[in-house]
Design a protein around this motif. Structure first.
Motif, short mmCIF file in Angstrom:
data_model
loop_
_atom_site.label_atom_id
_atom_site.label_comp_id
_atom_site.label_asym_id
_atom_site.label_seq_id
_atom_site.Cartn_x
_atom_site.Cartn_y
_atom_site.Cartn_z
N SER A 144 -19.72 8.12 7.41
CA SER A 144 -19.22 7.66 6.67
C SER A 144 -17.93 6.48 8.17
O SER A 144 -17.91 6.52 8.80
CB SER A 144 -17.78 8.12 5.45
OG SER A 144 -16.82 8.57 6.99
N GLY A 145 -17.92 5.04 7.85
CA GLY A 145 -17.58 4.23 8.23
C GLY A 145 -16.53 3.06 7.23
O GLY A 145 -16.87 2.77 5.80
N ASN A 146 -15.79 2.15 8.07
CA ASN A 146 -14.92 1.57 7.34
C ASN A 146 -14.84 0.35 8.31
O ASN A 146 -15.13 0.63 9.87
CB ASN A 146 -14.21 1.77 6.78
CG ASN A 146 -13.65 1.01 5.11
OD1 ASN A 146 -14.52 -0.47 5.19
ND2 ASN A 146 -12.33 0.57 4.80
N ALA A 147 -14.78 -1.11 8.21
CA ALA A 147 -14.92 -2.36 8.80
C ALA A 147 -13.32 -3.08 8.83
O ALA A 147 -13.10 -3.29 7.22
CB ALA A 147 -15.29 -2.35 9.12
N THR A 148 -12.71 -3.70 9.88
CA THR A 148 -11.78 -4.74 9.79
C THR A 148 -11.63 -5.55 10.68
O THR A 148 -12.82 -5.36 11.43
CB THR A 148 -10.03 -3.69 9.07
OG1 THR A 148 -9.30 -4.98 9.08
CG2 THR A 148 -9.97 -3.57 10.03
N THR A 149 -11.22 -6.79 10.14
CA THR A 149 -10.37 -7.13 11.61
C THR A 149 -8.88 -7.02 12.09
O THR A 149 -8.33 -7.16 11.32
CB THR A 149 -11.03 -8.65 11.48
OG1 THR A 149 -10.30 -9.39 10.49
CG2 THR A 149 -12.63 -9.01 10.84
N ASP A 150 -8.82 -7.14 13.35
CA ASP A 150 -7.30 -6.96 13.83
C ASP A 150 -7.28 -8.14 14.85
O ASP A 150 -8.47 -8.72 16.28
CB ASP A 150 -7.13 -5.44 14.70
CG ASP A 150 -5.72 -5.24 15.52
OD1 ASP A 150 -4.99 -5.48 14.45
OD2 ASP A 150 -6.03 -5.62 16.44
N ARG A 151 -6.73 -9.24 14.94
CA ARG A 151 -6.62 -10.08 15.64
C ARG A 151 -8.07 -10.55 15.71
O ARG A 151 -8.29 -11.12 17.16
CB ARG A 151 -6.37 -9.76 16.84
CG ARG A 151 -4.59 -8.59 16.93
CD ARG A 151 -3.80 -9.19 18.21
NE ARG A 151 -3.15 -7.82 18.18
CZ ARG A 151 -1.97 -8.19 18.84
NH1 ARG A 151 -1.93 -7.79 20.09
NH2 ARG A 151 -0.45 -6.69 18.47
N GLU A 655 -10.06 4.09 6.13
CA GLU A 655 -8.85 2.94 5.94
C GLU A 655 -7.90 3.35 7.08
O GLU A 655 -7.37 2.19 7.47
CB GLU A 655 -8.88 2.79 4.71
CG GLU A 655 -9.84 3.05 3.73
CD GLU A 655 -10.01 0.62 3.29
OE1 GLU A 655 -8.75 0.64 4.19
OE2 GLU A 655 -10.74 0.28 2.52
N GLY A 656 -8.07 4.95 7.15
CA GLY A 656 -6.27 5.14 7.33
C GLY A 656 -6.39 5.04 8.68
O GLY A 656 -4.98 5.23 9.45
N ALA A 657 -7.63 5.68 9.82
CA ALA A 657 -7.99 5.10 11.31
C ALA A 657 -7.19 3.43 11.26
O ALA A 657 -7.30 3.58 12.41
CB ALA A 657 -9.16 5.76 11.53
N LEU A 658 -8.57 2.95 10.82
CA LEU A 658 -7.78 1.27 10.69
C LEU A 658 -7.02 0.73 10.67
O LEU A 658 -6.47 0.65 12.00
CB LEU A 658 -8.99 0.81 10.42
CG LEU A 658 -10.64 1.11 10.19
CD1 LEU A 658 -11.11 0.01 9.18
CD2 LEU A 658 -11.10 0.07 11.85
N GLY A 659 -5.52 1.24 10.31
CA GLY A 659 -4.10 0.60 9.60
C GLY A 659 -3.96 1.51 10.87
O GLY A 659 -2.59 0.97 10.91
#
Length: 822
Positions: A144-151, A655-659
């Motif tokens: 499973s995976g998810n993505a977001t942008t950080d800076r 989601e929690g890991a990215l947060g």
């Protein structure tokens, strides 16, 4: 003679006895001397003991963190525990010494920050070895995976579920049952968010795990080797959100698994012994012959270098193996092919509910227009509110019903750019009462005010400013239950200012809380949360196999249909959770129903708007639960197959890991991704037991230290950043080249169009062909710059092109069009 002989013997015996006697006397004297010495020691012992005790009180016991100049595994584990508890790297060494001093223990060695950092990296190396071991033993796994942008950098989180022992080191159960365990892999940056890049990320991650395990002394002791091919064929499913790129990534994973399955079949068929099998010998002969033919025959082959020959041969050999694998796969009967093909996809339950609310809200906003009802008041921003200030509210309501008469172009643009309704209201309320920026909004003033009046401690407004899951419905319930307090709070905010008054956003919330239509939408959001969202989340957020929640979703949709048919299950004064709630359990917030019943007389359209919302939500549920459809892959899978493809219902872990990474970066702006991932791996308590059980040899500790040192010295963070900027530079260069080529083509096209004589006679225009008409239109659009000329795709036939051309002539060359037909 005999007497002389006897006398001589007697004298010898007497001499021997005398010698022995002297020796015994000497030993006896020694014994007496030892006894006196021991008696003196015993007499002095109490005093010496007391002296030692006094010296021990003065000089503490020494505890060594090092053994043979190397920090022990216990010391490294202690450093890791302190880091996990929040201690900084540079403070660990001093903290250990101070704690030892507090217990009267001297710790002479002070562990440096770099050593502490490497002890954390060693834990990540051990964690990777553990994952490799679990992949080796697990009959299947899912990802499973998810993505977001950080800076402005794309970040991707990855987890996998393997079947592993419930705990390691259980001596009472040497062959434990394997249970699903959700394992963190990493948070990584990526050059872009395309599905192809995501696939490359998964390939690289599995490769790293196989290398970490196979290179370990633990694997060598067990005579085990793990490769990517062996892992991929065990992949049985993937979890994630419902975005298009995620769906494409799943298809790419399926194709990759099919390719690896074919290669595994070919490898099994050819054998892997030291002596080539007959099948392998035949493949080598065919590949060699094909290589010779490919380069033009034996003569050309003979003059090639050995490296060139090898490259050609390897290429043809790989092709032969691929073709063989495909043939073997196609020859398999369906019952043998099914377990190899098994791959199930599951969308996140949180996103399903989130989208159902979005779908319901969209349907709710259109219901006002469909029923020709007065919609919620407009909640315009400061600029648009200034433009619309002099417009009558009734005119704004009429304009929202697709009747823009009486509005100027500027007012119409302001109207179209503005929004209204409960969703907008709770968003604005979140920005005031709990803004994501600590320097904006009311924050603690809000908390203290409601603590004073409602006697609730530390309760903050639902986090709509950060768009948390279910926050909008929770905010709607909060505003309804305590509406009067929010109105008085806004008045309190207004009156305590140096220049009393409400800002535009505060005025919007104040007005919205007194608008019946907006309150109606708030009530609908709150009712939906109580009847559907909260009961659904109570089940969906349990740690379980989400593939088995098909009946739950069917029950949910049936419940929504029942509410559409009979809204009184929620609206009637005698409505109860036993029939209104999805699970028949107590309402999450019973005061919501009290508040709605109290305001019901002022909400005449609540029933119709609720039905409209539920219809939109139901359509969305149908769309986002397609994986559970009858006849689909999940529906047709057996119980054993569902267990093999175990996937969690939600994507909260990713989601929690990215947060967590975003939060960690705020206090560690120069921290590396590798170090964050190592810290995240510390959350797995199984690793400590795994290390104690399997990585307890000296060679294991040496390997962990060497691997962590190599990682620390590799410049991994510099390489990661370099990769990102190099890709960005290459992408910018490519886009610049494409833009230049496009501009060159446009210049050439304009030059061509300028050579085309314009036709103004209607009778001549009617004779032109479609392509010629299009050229005439392009002159006005590209040379004259007339943006109102419709695009080519909207003018499918000649009459449409001719009509558009006549209008273009009138606009750009007024008075020149000759409409005469003679």
């Amino acid at each position: 003679m005999r007497e002389d002989h006897v006398r001589g013997d007697a004298e010898l015996v007497l001499a021997r006895i005398g010698t022995v006697n002297r020796e015994l006397r000497g030993d006896l004297r020694l014994c007496h001397r030892r006894i006196r010495t021991l008696e003196k020691l015993c007499a002095r012992f109490p005093k010496r003991l007391a002296d030692r005790v006094e010296r021990a009180k003065i000089r503490p016991v020494t505890f060594r963190l090092k053994k043979k100049g190397i920090y022990t595994s216990q010391a490294r584990a202690l450093a890791g525990m302190l880091i996990r508890s929040g201690c900084s790297q540079s403070k660990v060494g001093g903290l250990v010494q101070k704690v030892g001093a507090a217990f009267g223990i001297l710790v002479p060695e002070r562990m440096s920050g770099r050593t502490v950092q490497r002890s954390v990296l060693e834990r990540k190396i051990a964690y990777d070895i553990q994952l490799g071991y679990e992949l080796k033993r697990s009959p299947s796994f899912t990802v499973s995976g998810n993505a977001t942008t950080d800076r402005h950098v794309n970040m991707e989180a990855r987890f996998m579920i393997v079947h592993a022992p419930r705990r390691y080191g259980d001596t009472q159960n040497p062959s434990p049952t394997l249970v699903p365990k959700n394992r963190f892999l990493a948070v990584d940056s990526s050059v872009d968010h395309t599905s192809e890049t995501q696939l490359q990320g998964w390939q690289g991650k599995l490769h790293n795990l196989t290398v970490a395990y196979s290179a370990s002394p633990f694997a060598r002791r067990n005579q085990n080797v793990l490769d990517v091919l062996e892992c991929v064929v065990k992949l049985k499913g993937a979890g994630g959100d419902h975005a298009a790129d995620q769906l494409k990534t799943v298809q790419l994973l399926i194709a990759w698994k099919r390719e690896m399955t074919c290669l595994l079949l070919a490898r099994t068929f050819l054998g892997s012994g030291a002596t080539p099998s007959p099948q392998m010998s035949q493949l080598i002969l065919r590949s060699t012959a094909a290589s010779v033919d490919a380069v033009g025959g034996g003569g050309c082959w003979a003059i090639m270098t050995s490296q060139a020959r090898m490259a050609v041969y390897v290429d043809h050999c790989n092709r032969a193996v691929e073709e063989l694998g495909k043939e073997l796969y196609e020859a398999l009967p369906s019952e043998e092919r099914r377990p190899l093909d098994l791959f199930l996809r599951l969308g996140c339950a949180m996103h399903k509910d989130l989208n159902s609310v979005k779908g319901g809200a969209a349907a709710m906003s259109t219901t006002w227009e469909e029923l020709e009802l007065t919609p919620p008041i407009l909640l315009a921003n400061k600029d648009n509110a200034s433009t619309l200030r002099d417009v009558d509210p009734d005119a704004l309501a009429a304009a929202s019903l697709a009747s823009p008469e009486g509005l100027s172009p500027a007012e119409l643009r302001a109207l179209e750019a503005s929004t209204r309704g409960a969703v907008k209201l709770v968003s604005l309320a979140g920005a005031i009462f709990n803004n994501k920026d600590d320097k904006k909004g009311q924050h603690d003033t809000y908390v203290y005010y409601f603590q004073h009046f409602l006697k609730r401690h530390g309760v903050r407004f639902p986090d709509t400013s950060n768009t948390r899951y279910q926050s909008y419905c929770a905010a709607a319930a909060e505003l309804l239950v305590n509406r009067e307090y929010y109105l008085t709070f806004l008045e309190f905010v207004r009156d305590r200012k140096q220049s009393p008054g409400l800002t535009n956003i505060e005025q919007n919330v104040y007005n919205g809380l007194q608008d019946p239509a907006t309150l109606t939408e708030l009530a609908v959001l709150a009712l939906y949360a109580e009847a559907v969202t909260h009961p659904y989340m109570r089940v969906a957020r349990i740690h379980q196999n989400g593939l088995k929640l098909g009946p739950l979703h069917e029950k949910l949709k049936a419940h929504v249909k029942r509410l559409i048919e009979d809204p009184d299950l929620l609206l009637a004064p005698e409505a109860t959770y036993k029939t209104g709630s999805l699970d028949g359990r107590e309402w999450e917030r019973p005061k919501v129903f009290t508040a709605i019943q109290r305001a019901a007389s002022g909400l005449p359209h609540l029933r119709d708007i609720l039905i409209g919302f539920l219809k939109g939500a139901l359509r969305t549920w149908d769309k986002f639960t397609v994986e559970f459809a009858a006849g689909g892959a999940i529906d047709q899978a057996s119980e054993a197959e569902l267990d093999a493809a175990y996937i969690l219902p939600t994507n909260d872990h990713n989601e929690g890991a990215l947060g967590a990474y975003r939060v960690w970066r705020r206090s560690n702006p120069n921290g590396t991704l590798a170090y964050f991932n190592a810290l995240k791996a510390f959350e797995s308590d199984d690793t400590e037991d795994f290390v104690r059980t399997y990585l307890c040899h000296e060679e294991d500790e040496k390997h962990l230290r060497a691997a962590a040192r190599a990682l620390d010295e590799s410049g991994h963070e510099t390489k990661r950043r370099q990769q990102l900027i190099e890709h960005a530079l290459a992408a910018a260069k490519e886009k610049a080249r494409e833009r230049e080529e496009k501009e060159a083509r446009e210049r050439e096209e304009k030059a061509r169009l300028r050579q085309i004589p314009l036709v103004f006679a209607a009778r001549e225009l009617a004779k032109l062909k479609k392509a010629e008409l299009q050229d005439q239109l392009d002159v006005y659009k590209k040379v004259y710059g007339d943006s109102t000329v419709p695009p080519k795709s909207r003018m499918a036939n000649k009459p449409e092109k001719l009509a558009a051309l006549l209008e273009a002539i009138e606009r750009n060359e007024p008075g020149k069009l000759d409409r005469s037909t003679d």
